[in-house]
Design a protein around this motif. Sequence first.
Motif, PDB file in Angstrom:
ATOM      1  N   GLN A  79       0.829  -1.205   0.000  1.00  0.00           N
ATOM      2  CA  GLN A  79       0.000   0.000   0.000  1.00  0.00           C
ATOM      3  C   GLN A  79       0.869   1.262   0.000  1.00  0.00           C
ATOM      4  N   LEU A  80       1.943   1.227   0.787  1.00  0.00           N
ATOM      5  CA  LEU A  80       2.870   2.364   0.819  1.00  0.00           C
ATOM      6  C   LEU A  80       3.492   2.589  -0.557  1.00  0.00           C
ATOM      7  N   ASP A  81       3.923   1.477  -1.186  1.00  0.00           N
ATOM      8  CA  ASP A  81       4.511   1.583  -2.522  1.00  0.00           C
ATOM      9  C   ASP A  81       3.566   2.298  -3.475  1.00  0.00           C
ATOM     10  N   GLU A  82       2.293   1.904  -3.393  1.00  0.00           N
ATOM     11  CA  GLU A  82       1.302   2.507  -4.287  1.00  0.00           C
ATOM     12  C   GLU A  82       1.145   3.997  -4.028  1.00  0.00           C
ATOM     13  N   ILE A  83       1.022   4.335  -2.733  1.00  0.00           N
ATOM     14  CA  ILE A  83       0.854   5.754  -2.374  1.00  0.00           C
ATOM     15  C   ILE A  83       2.045   6.567  -2.869  1.00  0.00           C
ATOM     16  N   VAL A  84       3.245   6.032  -2.641  1.00  0.00           N
ATOM     17  CA  VAL A  84       4.458   6.749  -3.028  1.00  0.00           C
ATOM     18  C   VAL A  84       4.487   6.955  -4.541  1.00  0.00           C
ATOM     19  N   GLU A  85       4.172   5.872  -5.277  1.00  0.00           N
ATOM     20  CA  GLU A  85       4.218   6.000  -6.736  1.00  0.00           C
ATOM     21  C   GLU A  85       3.192   7.022  -7.231  1.00  0.00           C
ATOM     22  N   THR A  86       1.965   6.919  -6.728  1.00  0.00           N
ATOM     23  CA  THR A  86       0.922   7.844  -7.169  1.00  0.00           C
ATOM     24  C   THR A  86       1.301   9.289  -6.851  1.00  0.00           C
ATOM     25  N   ALA A  87       1.789   9.506  -5.641  1.00  0.00           N
ATOM     26  CA  ALA A  87       2.142  10.872  -5.243  1.00  0.00           C
ATOM     27  C   ALA A  87       3.256  11.420  -6.123  1.00  0.00           C
ATOM     28  N   LEU A  88       4.258  10.573  -6.397  1.00  0.00           N
ATOM     29  CA  LEU A  88       5.370  11.034  -7.230  1.00  0.00           C
ATOM     30  C   LEU A  88       4.899  11.305  -8.660  1.00  0.00           C
ATOM     31  N   GLN A  89       3.966  10.462  -9.144  1.00  0.00           N
ATOM     32  CA  GLN A  89       3.418  10.719 -10.486  1.00  0.00           C
ATOM     33  C   GLN A  89       2.629  12.018 -10.514  1.00  0.00           C
ATOM     34  N   ASN A  90       1.788  12.213  -9.499  1.00  0.00           N
ATOM     35  CA  ASN A  90       0.999  13.439  -9.451  1.00  0.00           C
ATOM     36  C   ASN A  90       1.871  14.685  -9.334  1.00  0.00           C
ATOM     37  N   ALA A  91       3.037  14.524  -8.749  1.00  0.00           N
ATOM     38  CA  ALA A  91       3.937  15.669  -8.625  1.00  0.00           C
ATOM     39  C   ALA A  91       4.898  15.755  -9.811  1.00  0.00           C
ATOM     40  N   ALA A  92       4.634  14.948 -10.845  1.00  0.00           N
ATOM     41  CA  ALA A  92       5.406  14.976 -12.090  1.00  0.00           C
ATOM     42  C   ALA A  92       6.908  14.801 -11.866  1.00  0.00           C
ATOM     43  N   ILE A  93       7.237  13.864 -10.998  1.00  0.00           N
ATOM     44  CA  ILE A  93       8.667  13.626 -10.778  1.00  0.00           C
ATOM     45  C   ILE A  93       8.984  12.125 -10.830  1.00  0.00           C
ATOM     46  N   TRP A  94       7.952  11.315 -10.996  1.00  0.00           N
ATOM     47  CA  TRP A  94       8.097   9.852 -10.973  1.00  0.00           C
ATOM     48  C   TRP A  94       9.137   9.357 -11.968  1.00  0.00           C
ATOM     49  N   THR A  95       9.037   9.793 -13.222  1.00  0.00           N
ATOM     50  CA  THR A  95       9.956   9.248 -14.239  1.00  0.00           C
ATOM     51  C   THR A  95      11.403   9.598 -13.928  1.00  0.00           C
ATOM     52  N   GLU A  96      11.612  10.732 -13.239  1.00  0.00           N
ATOM     53  CA  GLU A  96      12.988  11.134 -12.942  1.00  0.00           C
ATOM     54  C   GLU A  96      13.589  10.357 -11.775  1.00  0.00           C
ATOM     55  N   VAL A  97      12.741   9.864 -10.883  1.00  0.00           N
ATOM     56  CA  VAL A  97      13.305   9.245  -9.674  1.00  0.00           C
ATOM     57  C   VAL A  97      12.962   7.768  -9.506  1.00  0.00           C
ATOM     58  N   LYS A  98      12.177   7.199 -10.419  1.00  0.00           N
ATOM     59  CA  LYS A  98      11.641   5.864 -10.150  1.00  0.00           C
ATOM     60  C   LYS A  98      12.730   4.798 -10.014  1.00  0.00           C
ATOM     61  N   ASP A  99      13.896   5.030 -10.622  1.00  0.00           N
ATOM     62  CA  ASP A  99      14.967   4.040 -10.524  1.00  0.00           C
ATOM     63  C   ASP A  99      15.893   4.276  -9.339  1.00  0.00           C
ATOM     64  N   ARG A 100      15.658   5.345  -8.598  1.00  0.00           N
ATOM     65  CA  ARG A 100      16.548   5.614  -7.459  1.00  0.00           C
ATOM     66  C   ARG A 100      15.770   6.085  -6.229  1.00  0.00           C
ATOM     67  N   LEU A 101      14.685   5.368  -5.956  1.00  0.00           N
ATOM     68  CA  LEU A 101      13.842   5.749  -4.816  1.00  0.00           C
ATOM     69  C   LEU A 101      14.585   5.620  -3.490  1.00  0.00           C
ATOM     70  N   GLY A 102      15.604   4.738  -3.479  1.00  0.00           N
ATOM     71  CA  GLY A 102      16.349   4.529  -2.241  1.00  0.00           C
ATOM     72  C   GLY A 102      17.447   5.553  -2.013  1.00  0.00           C
ATOM     73  N   ASP A 103      17.717   6.392  -3.029  1.00  0.00           N
ATOM     74  CA  ASP A 103      18.781   7.394  -2.874  1.00  0.00           C
ATOM     75  C   ASP A 103      18.332   8.525  -1.962  1.00  0.00           C
ATOM     76  N   SER A 104      19.308   9.213  -1.407  1.00  0.00           N
ATOM     77  CA  SER A 104      18.983  10.340  -0.518  1.00  0.00           C
ATOM     78  C   SER A 104      18.337  11.469  -1.306  1.00  0.00           C
ATOM     79  N   ALA A 105      17.313  12.065  -0.706  1.00  0.00           N
ATOM     80  CA  ALA A 105      16.615  13.173  -1.349  1.00  0.00           C
ATOM     81  C   ALA A 105      17.515  14.398  -1.466  1.00  0.00           C
ATOM     82  N   MET A 106      18.570  14.436  -0.649  1.00  0.00           N
ATOM     83  CA  MET A 106      19.443  15.606  -0.682  1.00  0.00           C
ATOM     84  C   MET A 106      20.255  15.671  -1.977  1.00  0.00           C
ATOM     85  N   GLY A 107      20.315  14.550  -2.709  1.00  0.00           N
ATOM     86  CA  GLY A 107      21.066  14.528  -3.955  1.00  0.00           C
ATOM     87  C   GLY A 107      20.288  15.081  -5.144  1.00  0.00           C
ATOM     88  N   LEU A 108      19.020  15.396  -4.956  1.00  0.00           N
ATOM     89  CA  LEU A 108      18.206  15.918  -6.055  1.00  0.00           C
ATOM     90  C   LEU A 108      18.501  17.398  -6.277  1.00  0.00           C
TER      91      LEU A 108
END
Lengths: 252, 302
Positions: free
Chosen positions: A120-149
């Motif tokens: 359920q968390l995975d789904e929420i995270v994916e949907t939220a990232l898609q809605n914020a138009a950033i999913w395609t940019e981060v989908k392969d590095r979800l485990g990376d630190s957000a500070m690197g963006l």
Amino acid sequence: MIHEKIHTENMFLHYGSKLALNDISIQIPEKKVTAFIGPSGCGKSTFLRSLNRMNDLIDGVKIEGKILIDGINIYDNNIDVVTLRKKVGMVFQKSNPFAKSIYENVAYGPRINGVKDKKQLDEIVETALQNAAIWTEVKDRLGDSAMGLSGGQQQRLCIARTLAVNPEIVLMDEPASALDPLSTSKIEELIVQLKEKYTIVIVTHNMQQAARISDLTAFFYLGELIEFDKTKKIFTNPDKKQTEDYITGRFG
Amino acid sequence: MIKSFKRNIKGILIEGMTLSAALLIIAIVVVMVTVIVIGGKDQISWEFLTSFPEDGMTKGGIFPAIYGTALLVIIMSVAAVPFGTITAIYLTEYAKENSIIAKTIRFAVRTLAVIPSIIYGLFGLGFFIKFVGTNVDNTFLGGHLKWGQPNILWASLTMALLTLPVVIVSVEEALKTVPRDLRAASLALGATKWQTIWKVVIPGSISGIMTGTILAVSRGAGEVAPILFTGVAYYVATLPTSFSDQFMVLGYHIYVMTTQSANVDKTMPIQFGTTLVLLALTFILNISAIILRYRIRKKKTD
């Protein structure tokens, strides 16, 4: 008739002995983008922060009058601030991701709301990232630190983080003021898309930005709401002279 | 425009004096460390570190003192770190900056920090042993003497009081490095204040909490006065196995060896060895604290 989402009546805000907001009455419609403009110190950000009670954190702030969301006064004694803030999300001027992974940033809100199921968390995270138009940019590095963006990506991540809590209203306090033009235009596009599902209230210093993305615009000056109308009307044919002076750049 | 010879010589003299004062500090450190290292290095062996004293403490190792020191600082940390962290959380997260209660707490912390350590020892004796311990014995053990005498628990708690200010100040400093923005972000997502502290503020300041712990441990490992009356022993033949046991400690062992030993000359190598072990221990702890603190400061300025 458009449903009104936020409604304030004769709202005053004192900061210590200083009157910061003077008799604000406004009706903000559902699923539209409403922009607050005005010179620095005019009270627009203070007003925005009153809508999810973030001003509660500041000592010496006193609020009078009514602020209704869906008809309920959010300053009533029986209002749970925590529940209110889930319903009224906020994006800040400076992107402020937690020093956690991209995934954990977005999952933070759902987790504190008690969502434990990994799927359920995975789904929420994916949907939220898609809605914020950033999913395609981060989908392969979800485990990376957000500070690197990059700055723009961090801000969209913060928007995704806000959306993951499933709010009805999203308050944005100059969300693009610290970003480059390209990132700004991405955020603006995103805001326009978001109004399909959310009521957006945005504070901006940038009048072109307000003109481009908002449906309605409110002009604040010295703690007062001078004029509130359709954006087109405010920018082409405002009723008040002060509004006209401000948007034509005569002061501010 | 000819240089005044007199003024010139005065300048040189003053510079020379200040420089010698500064160099003296270096000389003291160098002499101290050199003497201890040269005197102690041959003594250090696996056997010395892992065996008991023998022949009336004129031979053998210092294992009980190392073990006792370790146990002391562990029990002390278990008491001081959570207590100090909670106090620091109250001060930074809940108390209003200029409220009377916050000011009073800060004043108390500063006062605790300057109280001479021997007075902690006396307090420990009076409070933990004579008051708490004796009352426990009288109430629960029918007057049988168990807790009303020096032991490792009372010594560790006394030491915990001594190191509490160190922990509080370090943790407070670390908590303050977590940006206000992050607290706001968490609260705006509908987190409660406690969720924000637990999931954002504490993880963000964990290295500071560790720095505080290490500094406290290093202070505790070197102090003798607070445990003098509260639990440390001249010699115990067995390792402490219960909170009510007495124990040996490196710092006190040095004192015992140099002043109470039957043959001071004979124990000289042991004295040097023990001193070197204690010095190395506190040195390592302090270096790790400095490294951690440096990392936090760097994070703060990023």
